[in-house]
Design a protein around this motif. Structure first.
Motif, PDB file in Angstrom:
ATOM      1  N   GLU A  52      68.613  94.107  16.624  1.00 41.53           N
ATOM      2  CA  GLU A  52      68.035  94.907  15.687  1.00 41.53           C
ATOM      3  C   GLU A  52      69.306  95.900  15.122  1.00 41.53           C
ATOM      4  OE1 GLU A  52      63.482  95.911  16.927  1.00 41.53           O
ATOM      5  OE2 GLU A  52      65.081  97.097  17.963  1.00 41.53           O
ATOM      6  N   ALA A  53      70.336  96.260  16.044  1.00 43.32           N
ATOM      7  CA  ALA A  53      71.162  96.867  15.482  1.00 43.32           C
ATOM      8  C   ALA A  53      72.205  96.039  14.808  1.00 43.32           C
ATOM      9  CB  ALA A  53      72.097  97.433  16.672  1.00 43.32           C
ATOM     10  N   ALA A  54      72.504  94.652  15.105  1.00 42.36           N
ATOM     11  CA  ALA A  54      73.305  93.819  14.071  1.00 42.36           C
ATOM     12  C   ALA A  54      72.803  93.578  13.034  1.00 42.36           C
ATOM     13  CB  ALA A  54      73.362  92.672  14.982  1.00 42.36           C
ATOM     14  N   LEU A  55      71.233  93.764  13.046  1.00 45.87           N
ATOM     15  CA  LEU A  55      70.644  93.141  11.552  1.00 45.87           C
ATOM     16  C   LEU A  55      70.755  94.361  10.655  1.00 45.87           C
ATOM     17  CD1 LEU A  55      67.153  91.525  12.827  1.00 45.87           C
ATOM     18  CD2 LEU A  55      69.220  90.352  11.729  1.00 45.87           C
ATOM     19  N   ALA A  56      70.610  95.610  11.251  1.00 46.66           N
ATOM     20  CA  ALA A  56      70.699  97.124  10.378  1.00 46.66           C
ATOM     21  C   ALA A  56      72.256  96.895   9.792  1.00 46.66           C
ATOM     22  CB  ALA A  56      70.428  97.907  11.284  1.00 46.66           C
ATOM     23  N   ARG A  57      73.321  96.673  10.894  1.00 53.00           N
ATOM     24  CA  ARG A  57      74.490  96.451  10.221  1.00 53.00           C
ATOM     25  C   ARG A  57      74.929  95.593   9.247  1.00 53.00           C
ATOM     26  NH1 ARG A  57      76.410  95.446  14.768  1.00 53.00           N
ATOM     27  NH2 ARG A  57      77.129  93.330  14.298  1.00 53.00           N
ATOM     28  N   LEU A  58      74.184  94.218   9.308  1.00 51.91           N
ATOM     29  CA  LEU A  58      74.663  93.542   8.357  1.00 51.91           C
ATOM     30  C   LEU A  58      73.798  93.395   6.876  1.00 51.91           C
ATOM     31  CD1 LEU A  58      74.655  90.451  10.938  1.00 51.91           C
ATOM     32  CD2 LEU A  58      76.548  91.178   9.796  1.00 51.91           C
ATOM     33  N   GLY A  59      72.756  94.143   7.078  1.00 56.72           N
ATOM     34  CA  GLY A  59      71.742  94.511   5.962  1.00 56.72           C
ATOM     35  C   GLY A  59      70.674  93.542   5.853  1.00 56.72           C
ATOM     36  N   TRP A  60      70.486  92.857   7.149  1.00 55.85           N
ATOM     37  CA  TRP A  60      69.243  91.834   7.194  1.00 55.85           C
ATOM     38  C   TRP A  60      68.159  92.643   7.799  1.00 55.85           C
ATOM     39  CZ3 TRP A  60      69.569  86.091   6.996  1.00 55.85           C
ATOM     40  CH2 TRP A  60      70.611  85.685   6.347  1.00 55.85           C
ATOM     41  N   ARG A  61      67.040  91.808   7.850  1.00 50.96           N
ATOM     42  CA  ARG A  61      65.701  92.332   8.240  1.00 50.96           C
ATOM     43  C   ARG A  61      64.894  91.394   9.250  1.00 50.96           C
ATOM     44  NH1 ARG A  61      64.966  91.934   3.181  1.00 50.96           N
ATOM     45  NH2 ARG A  61      62.884  91.315   2.415  1.00 50.96           N
ATOM     46  N   TRP A  62      64.182  91.502   9.914  1.00 55.46           N
ATOM     47  CA  TRP A  62      63.196  90.411  10.598  1.00 55.46           C
ATOM     48  C   TRP A  62      61.825  90.686  10.108  1.00 55.46           C
ATOM     49  CZ3 TRP A  62      62.395  86.541  13.653  1.00 55.46           C
ATOM     50  CH2 TRP A  62      61.207  86.328  14.268  1.00 55.46           C
ATOM     51  N   ILE A  63      61.240  89.675   9.912  1.00 55.35           N
ATOM     52  CA  ILE A  63      59.820  89.387   9.365  1.00 55.35           C
ATOM     53  C   ILE A  63      59.203  88.547  10.301  1.00 55.35           C
ATOM     54  CG2 ILE A  63      58.012  89.252   7.503  1.00 55.35           C
ATOM     55  CD1 ILE A  63      59.944  90.165   5.578  1.00 55.35           C
ATOM     56  N   ALA A  64      58.221  88.739  11.071  1.00 54.08           N
ATOM     57  CA  ALA A  64      57.415  87.882  11.945  1.00 54.08           C
ATOM     58  C   ALA A  64      56.227  87.368  11.289  1.00 54.08           C
ATOM     59  CB  ALA A  64      56.904  88.663  13.166  1.00 54.08           C
ATOM     60  N   ASP A  65      55.718  86.075  11.530  1.00 54.38           N
ATOM     61  CA  ASP A  65      54.774  85.463  11.254  1.00 54.38           C
ATOM     62  C   ASP A  65      53.415  86.270  11.217  1.00 54.38           C
ATOM     63  OD1 ASP A  65      52.950  83.581  10.133  1.00 54.38           O
ATOM     64  OD2 ASP A  65      53.148  82.293  11.797  1.00 54.38           O
ATOM     65  N   GLY A  66      53.027  86.646  10.164  1.00 55.75           N
ATOM     66  CA  GLY A  66      51.718  87.387  10.407  1.00 55.75           C
ATOM     67  C   GLY A  66      52.172  89.014   9.832  1.00 55.75           C
ATOM     68  N   ASP A  67      53.236  89.290   9.580  1.00 57.36           N
ATOM     69  CA  ASP A  67      53.693  90.592   9.228  1.00 57.36           C
ATOM     70  C   ASP A  67      53.493  90.461   7.570  1.00 57.36           C
ATOM     71  OD1 ASP A  67      54.504  91.548  11.541  1.00 57.36           O
ATOM     72  OD2 ASP A  67      56.696  91.444  11.347  1.00 57.36           O
ATOM     73  N   PRO A  68      53.485  91.653   7.036  1.00 60.20           N
ATOM     74  CA  PRO A  68      53.287  91.631   5.310  1.00 60.20           C
ATOM     75  C   PRO A  68      54.708  91.154   4.840  1.00 60.20           C
ATOM     76  CG  PRO A  68      52.487  93.764   6.319  1.00 60.20           C
ATOM     77  CD  PRO A  68      53.004  92.904   7.485  1.00 60.20           C
ATOM     78  N   GLY A  69      54.641  90.377   3.989  1.00 54.94           N
ATOM     79  CA  GLY A  69      55.826  89.649   3.303  1.00 54.94           C
ATOM     80  C   GLY A  69      56.199  88.512   3.913  1.00 54.94           C
ATOM     81  N   PHE A  70      55.666  88.114   5.030  1.00 53.13           N
ATOM     82  CA  PHE A  70      56.141  86.761   5.590  1.00 53.13           C
ATOM     83  C   PHE A  70      55.675  85.706   4.634  1.00 53.13           C
ATOM     84  CE2 PHE A  70      55.766  82.993   8.084  1.00 53.13           C
ATOM     85  CZ  PHE A  70      56.834  82.895   8.750  1.00 53.13           C
ATOM     86  N   PRO A  71      56.594  84.681   4.132  1.00 56.24           N
ATOM     87  CA  PRO A  71      56.091  83.995   3.166  1.00 56.24           C
ATOM     88  C   PRO A  71      54.770  83.024   3.218  1.00 56.24           C
ATOM     89  CG  PRO A  71      58.569  83.568   3.741  1.00 56.24           C
ATOM     90  CD  PRO A  71      57.871  84.631   4.661  1.00 56.24           C
ATOM     91  N   VAL A  72      53.966  83.073   2.368  1.00 58.79           N
ATOM     92  CA  VAL A  72      52.465  82.419   2.661  1.00 58.79           C
ATOM     93  C   VAL A  72      52.857  80.817   2.720  1.00 58.79           C
ATOM     94  CG1 VAL A  72      50.378  81.953   1.239  1.00 58.79           C
ATOM     95  CG2 VAL A  72      51.621  84.295   1.530  1.00 58.79           C
ATOM     96  N   ARG A  73      53.517  80.471   1.757  1.00 56.10           N
ATOM     97  CA  ARG A  73      53.799  78.900   1.998  1.00 56.10           C
ATOM     98  C   ARG A  73      54.226  78.570   3.223  1.00 56.10           C
ATOM     99  NH1 ARG A  73      56.560  79.602  -3.065  1.00 56.10           N
ATOM    100  NH2 ARG A  73      55.076  79.175  -4.563  1.00 56.10           N
ATOM    101  N   LEU A  74      55.025  79.165   3.883  1.00 53.34           N
ATOM    102  CA  LEU A  74      55.739  78.934   5.241  1.00 53.34           C
ATOM    103  C   LEU A  74      54.966  78.980   6.269  1.00 53.34           C
ATOM    104  CD1 LEU A  74      58.734  77.865   5.834  1.00 53.34           C
ATOM    105  CD2 LEU A  74      59.279  80.301   6.354  1.00 53.34           C
ATOM    106  N   ALA A  75      54.120  80.170   6.198  1.00 45.14           N
ATOM    107  CA  ALA A  75      53.083  80.296   7.224  1.00 45.14           C
ATOM    108  C   ALA A  75      52.048  79.169   7.103  1.00 45.14           C
ATOM    109  CB  ALA A  75      52.211  81.673   6.807  1.00 45.14           C
ATOM    110  N   ALA A  76      51.713  78.491   6.054  1.00 49.54           N
ATOM    111  CA  ALA A  76      50.596  77.503   5.918  1.00 49.54           C
ATOM    112  C   ALA A  76      51.220  76.194   6.538  1.00 49.54           C
ATOM    113  CB  ALA A  76      50.040  77.252   4.800  1.00 49.54           C
TER     114      ALA A  76
END
Length: 338
Positions: A52-76
């Motif tokens: 999580e610290a590395a992601l914050a430093r790099l400007g990235w974020r984590w979105i799990a399957d089921g979280d808001p914003g997870f790609p709908v096509r990918l989830a299917a």
């Protein structure tokens, strides 16, 4: 949020991924046993905070399957990732994938750039893998079309691959999205790339194969797209080129041919783009055949101009984006018309 961190723990506990690891993690998460798994528990306590610290430093974020914003096509899809690491914006828009050979010809790069630009200008996001050759040309075309493009990586967020595409990655992140299922620190291992191809196919409504030999990863992407019920199209190529064996084979098997960007738009149910107003083509540009790269000496001989004058004309065309200079000093068109 707890489930999201548990999913992240499952990923960092088994960073090399693989279908078996994902299926096992999905069972643990669905059955509520993830926290009881020693490897997952250890990752949650010792690895997730660092990730999580590395992601914050790099400007990235984590979105799990089921979280808001997870790609709908990918989830299917049949084998969605447990989650994705993102940099930039990923919205649910019309999207197609452009894939092909790393060692693409001038023709392949030119077509990929043209399709990327025209599709992006039509409001369609262009998905590809940021590899050398066709992928990079597709991304650059989309950026030139002032549209959105998504680059799917086969390594962690801190591992730009190939390294020479670091600047391209920054440009993509500024107006599109960088995406990977591999955690920080994961290297670009060979087996990651066939795995990431399912994400490319899953994010898109259609996959277009530009150039590929018979064993290319682009054909893996095409097969995965067919498995997911996506449209597969192919750009016809020379019967004398091994890089045309893949798309020509797809055409023989029934894939729709791509002769212009309008063919792709039609395949996903969109109307053709309005024709841009035309104008006379510069005389020097007219001497460069579409899909070929030519030397300065050849242009000088064909035009009857001194080499210095030809170079001046080529510089003007390059500055306006009409031609591109190859690494070997030859020039090719950077815009395909029609």
């Amino acid at each position: 949020m707890a489930d999201s961190r548990l999913a992240l723990a499952c990923v960092v506990a088994r960073p090399d991924g693989g279908r078996r690891a994902r299926d096992s993690a999905r069972e643990l998460l669905a059955g509520g046993g993830a926290e009881g798994d020693p490897a997952v528990r250890d990752a949650l306590e010792n690895c997730v905070p660092a990730a999580e610290a590395a992601l914050a430093r790099l400007g990235w974020r984590w979105i799990a399957d089921g979280d808001p914003g997870f790609p709908v096509r990918l989830a299917a899809t049949a084998d969605p990732p447990l989650g994705v690491f993102l940099r930039g914006g990923l919205s649910e828009v019309r999207a197609v994938a452009l894939v092909g050979a790393r060692r693409a010809t001038a023709y392949g790069r030119e077509v990929a750039e043209y399709l990327g630009r025209e599709l992006a200008a039509a409001g369609v996001a262009v998905v590809s893998g940021m590899a050398r050759g066709v992928d990079a040309a597709a991304h650059r075309g989309a950026l030139a079309g002032a549209g959105r493009t998504v680059a799917v990586w086969g390594a962690g967020p801190d591992r730009v691959y190939p390294p020479e595409h670091a600047r391209l990655a920054e440009e993509i992140a500024a107006s599109g999205c960088l995406l990977t299922e591999y955690p920080p620190g994961a290297p670009p291992l060979a087996h990651h790339f066939p795995e990431r191809n399912r994400l490319i196919a899953g994010l898109a409504e259609a996959v277009i194969v530009v150039e590929a030999d018979e064993r290319s990863g682009a054909l893996i992407t095409a097969r995965l797209a067919l498995d997911e019920g996506r449209e597969v199209l192919a750009v016809p190529g020379s019967v004398f080129s091994r890089l045309s064996a893949g798309p020509n084979g797809l055409l023989r098997a029934g894939a729709a041919p791509v002769l212009s960007a309008d063919d792709v738009l039609a395949a996903i149910g969109l109307p053709p783009r309005a024709a841009a107003p035309g104008g006379p083509e510069p005389a020097l540009l007219a001497l460069i055949p579409a899909g070929e790269a030519v030397t300065v000496d050849r242009l000088a001989a064909a035009s009857g101009q001194p080499v210095a004058q030809v170079l001046e004309g080529l510089l003007a065309l390059e500055l306006t984006g009409r031609v591109a200079r190859e690494a070997d000093g030859r020039y090719r068109r950077s815009r395909v018309t029609g």
